[in-house]
Design a protein around this motif. Sequence first.
Motif, PDB file in Angstrom:
ATOM      1  N   PHE B  27       0.845  -1.193   0.000  1.00 34.88           N
ATOM      2  CA  PHE B  27       0.000   0.000   0.000  1.00 34.88           C
ATOM      3  C   PHE B  27       0.888   1.253   0.000  1.00 34.88           C
ATOM      4  N   CYS B  28       1.933   1.223   0.839  1.00 38.06           N
ATOM      5  CA  CYS B  28       2.851   2.366   0.941  1.00 38.06           C
ATOM      6  C   CYS B  28       3.559   2.617  -0.384  1.00 38.06           C
ATOM      7  N   PHE B  29       4.055   1.543  -0.980  1.00 37.08           N
ATOM      8  CA  PHE B  29       4.753   1.668  -2.264  1.00 37.08           C
ATOM      9  C   PHE B  29       3.854   2.338  -3.300  1.00 37.08           C
ATOM     10  N   ARG B  30       2.607   1.859  -3.337  1.00 39.07           N
ATOM     11  CA  ARG B  30       1.683   2.420  -4.330  1.00 39.07           C
ATOM     12  C   ARG B  30       1.415   3.891  -4.043  1.00 39.07           C
ATOM     13  N   ASN B  31       1.263   4.220  -2.768  1.00 41.96           N
ATOM     14  CA  ASN B  31       1.027   5.622  -2.419  1.00 41.96           C
ATOM     15  C   ASN B  31       2.200   6.492  -2.855  1.00 41.96           C
ATOM     16  N   LEU B  32       3.404   5.950  -2.649  1.00 41.65           N
ATOM     17  CA  LEU B  32       4.601   6.719  -3.031  1.00 41.65           C
ATOM     18  C   LEU B  32       4.670   6.890  -4.548  1.00 41.65           C
ATOM     19  N   PHE B  33       4.345   5.824  -5.265  1.00 45.23           N
ATOM     20  CA  PHE B  33       4.480   5.896  -6.719  1.00 45.23           C
ATOM     21  C   PHE B  33       3.284   6.547  -7.395  1.00 45.23           C
ATOM     22  N   ARG B  34       2.333   6.966  -6.571  1.00 45.01           N
ATOM     23  CA  ARG B  34       1.202   7.712  -7.106  1.00 45.01           C
ATOM     24  C   ARG B  34       1.700   9.076  -7.599  1.00 45.01           C
ATOM     25  N   THR B  39       8.151  11.741  -5.530  1.00 47.73           N
ATOM     26  CA  THR B  39       8.831  10.715  -4.735  1.00 47.73           C
ATOM     27  C   THR B  39      10.270  10.545  -5.214  1.00 47.73           C
ATOM     28  N   ALA B  40      10.440  10.504  -6.544  1.00 43.92           N
ATOM     29  CA  ALA B  40      11.793  10.318  -7.103  1.00 43.92           C
ATOM     30  C   ALA B  40      12.707  11.465  -6.667  1.00 43.92           C
ATOM     31  N   LEU B  41      12.171  12.692  -6.703  1.00 47.18           N
ATOM     32  CA  LEU B  41      12.998  13.847  -6.304  1.00 47.18           C
ATOM     33  C   LEU B  41      13.342  13.783  -4.818  1.00 47.18           C
ATOM     34  N   CYS B  42      12.372  13.362  -4.029  1.00 46.07           N
ATOM     35  CA  CYS B  42      12.617  13.269  -2.584  1.00 46.07           C
ATOM     36  C   CYS B  42      13.670  12.195  -2.292  1.00 46.07           C
ATOM     37  N   VAL B  43      13.529  11.038  -2.958  1.00 47.74           N
ATOM     38  CA  VAL B  43      14.518   9.957  -2.781  1.00 47.74           C
ATOM     39  C   VAL B  43      15.890  10.450  -3.231  1.00 47.74           C
ATOM     40  N   ALA B  47      19.213  10.680  -1.196  1.00 45.60           N
ATOM     41  CA  ALA B  47      20.393   9.971  -1.727  1.00 45.60           C
ATOM     42  C   ALA B  47      21.595  10.911  -1.827  1.00 45.60           C
ATOM     43  N   LEU B  48      21.337  12.140  -2.272  1.00 43.15           N
ATOM     44  CA  LEU B  48      22.441  13.105  -2.386  1.00 43.15           C
ATOM     45  C   LEU B  48      23.015  13.438  -1.011  1.00 43.15           C
ATOM     46  N   ALA B  49      22.104  13.610  -0.056  1.00 45.45           N
ATOM     47  CA  ALA B  49      22.563  13.898   1.312  1.00 45.45           C
ATOM     48  C   ALA B  49      23.419  12.742   1.825  1.00 45.45           C
ATOM     49  N   THR B  50      22.947  11.509   1.589  1.00 43.59           N
ATOM     50  CA  THR B  50      23.695  10.332   2.040  1.00 43.59           C
ATOM     51  C   THR B  50      25.043  10.253   1.320  1.00 43.59           C
ATOM     52  N   LEU B 296      13.344  18.038   4.326  1.00 41.05           N
ATOM     53  CA  LEU B 296      12.882  17.679   2.977  1.00 41.05           C
ATOM     54  C   LEU B 296      11.791  16.614   3.047  1.00 41.05           C
ATOM     55  N   VAL B 297      12.075  15.544   3.793  1.00 42.02           N
ATOM     56  CA  VAL B 297      11.122  14.430   3.884  1.00 42.02           C
ATOM     57  C   VAL B 297       9.821  14.908   4.543  1.00 42.02           C
TER      58      VAL B 297
END
Lengths: 225, 415
Positions: B27-34, B39-43, B47-50, B296-297
């Motif tokens: 359910f979470c995955f689908r919500n994110l990919f909605r 979502t891609a920009l947030c990830v 990722a850049l921070a990491t 950001l998140v």
Amino acid sequence: MMKIKTVDLTKTYRVGPSRIIAVDKVNFEVNKVTFTAIVGLSGSGKSTLLNLIGLNDCPTSGKIFIENTDTSLLSDRERRKIRLFHIGFVFQTFNLLPTLSALENVELSMSLAGKSQKEQREKAVRLLENVGLGDRLSHRPRELSIGEMQRVAIARALANDPEVIIADEPTGELDSKTAKEIIGLLFDINRNHKTTVIIATHDEKIVEIADMLYTIRDGKLKLEH
Amino acid sequence: MLYLSECLYNYHLRNSRRRFTTRLLTFCFRNLFRRKARTALCVLGVALATTFVIAVGSTTMRYTTVIKEMNVLFSGQVMVVSKDAIVIQAIPIAGGLFQESLAEDIKENIKEVEKAVPVLFITPIRFEEMIQLVPVNFSMGIPVEDWQLIIGPTPLKGGVGHFPTNESNSEVVIGASLADQYNWTVGKEIMVNGHKLNVTGVLDTKLALLNRCILMPLRLAQEIYYSKSKSVNIISVKPVQGCSQEELADAIEQQVEYVNALTEDERNDMIQPVLAQVETWNLGIQTVIFIMSLILVMTVTIMSISERRRDFATLDAIGAPLSYVFRLVILETSLIGVLGGILGIVFGSLTAIVLSSLYTNIPLAQFFPTILEIVPPIYMIEIFLAVVVVCCIGGIIPAINATRTRIAEILRTEY
């Protein structure tokens, strides 16, 4: 059959400096399986009353008794459990979760109720077949027509075998043909599943078939028959 | 009836918890990919921070490790260096020569001395290499009879070859990293400062310092770098049994005015404040980066929750427990953390080896096999967990907002 009773139920809202009485000292009772219609104009307080009866909202004053239990004494958790196990909701705008398929939308309620996956799947398929959507199980809401969405919403409302279905203008968004089908479906549920249906509507056809008819105006409820 | 249904609910809930969680995850995955782009920009942001944290953290960690390692070579000994030398961990990287005979003088005149070994440590710093935080290539001249005192029981790679045996011949052993970089093997003739030298062995060691070192007899080193002058820049002094390093150091400093005699603790104390500062800065940068990720998140999730108020209100209406809604949101932000963390670790590790290559002029390919030494797995796990925890925390306020959404309110305000 779940008994519902309200005593001097009142709900007011503050809008700026003024106070609006949405539901005004309503006394309402359902103590047998009936098809109950509440009719009133927009803004008369129908939805507010249904939300109060369905424990989705808290009254400003007055009491709601379910099975002779004063619901004002129940915790939020207990109220949620009553909604989950004993009341099914059908909304005007269906309120299906857009990321879940028709099947998953129906299964969700059962999943929250802790039913096994097998039981969820079998029952959800059966319910969707009963509302005529046996071939639309894996479709997401955006892939369904509005009539089909409302059918999924009805199937979801029936998922946990509730004693009461509260339908808030379920035909409000539908064309007359689909509306007739949905009314027929709700009527069947009432008669065949022995489930009380409390429905807020403008629809005259519902008025004709309702066992009990209430009218509501400016928050005041009146029993017509 | 209510009690019975509650018992049934709790029983089934226990049995189907695992499947329930799997479904929640879907359910979470689908919500994110909605909202794919968001979502891609947030990830990507996470990722850049990491990436930044991993790259900067592991690079500074590597340098501090190399600096700390310098002391390992001279463990248990007092190091005598000139007062005018520039030293890192008491290893002179510039200036500070004195005569080799000082070692003999110290041995003869100070009774606390068991052994005094003169060492010539060469760091060929050139102008173009000044960008490097620590020197990369070293040469070390040690009297052949005293190898063990300085480098300990370091073996030769594959047991092939031997340590130089004669002060005057041109035999050297080299570090494995140098050997790999220049393709030097045992028996190969190499040119250093215009002198032909024979490689007689490759050191098998994990110490970065020895890996980048050419070890040669002292006499040869003096000939190559200082035209046969008998100069050295370190005297490694071993105290007699029962004598502390502090006592020995005091005795040496009283005897010879122009040198510093540094104990192991003093050497550590010299570098510790610098390393502590580096670590503090590193921690500060990591904290700022993590706070930015958290904001950001949180911002993205608050936006997402406000768009999905109707969904949460529906969940509320059908009786979903608050914990379900809370978990749903926290799981979504955690997934962002997991995805961003994994990407960040991959990018960060690559960036770390690119940085190491840039700062050392050692070819990039040579760093790939040692990627787990540059970015240790435990560090990867630490940062990954930190990112996931930060993202979880970033989800708390949006999750609370989501649990407060009520259907009655939505119906009242959205129509």
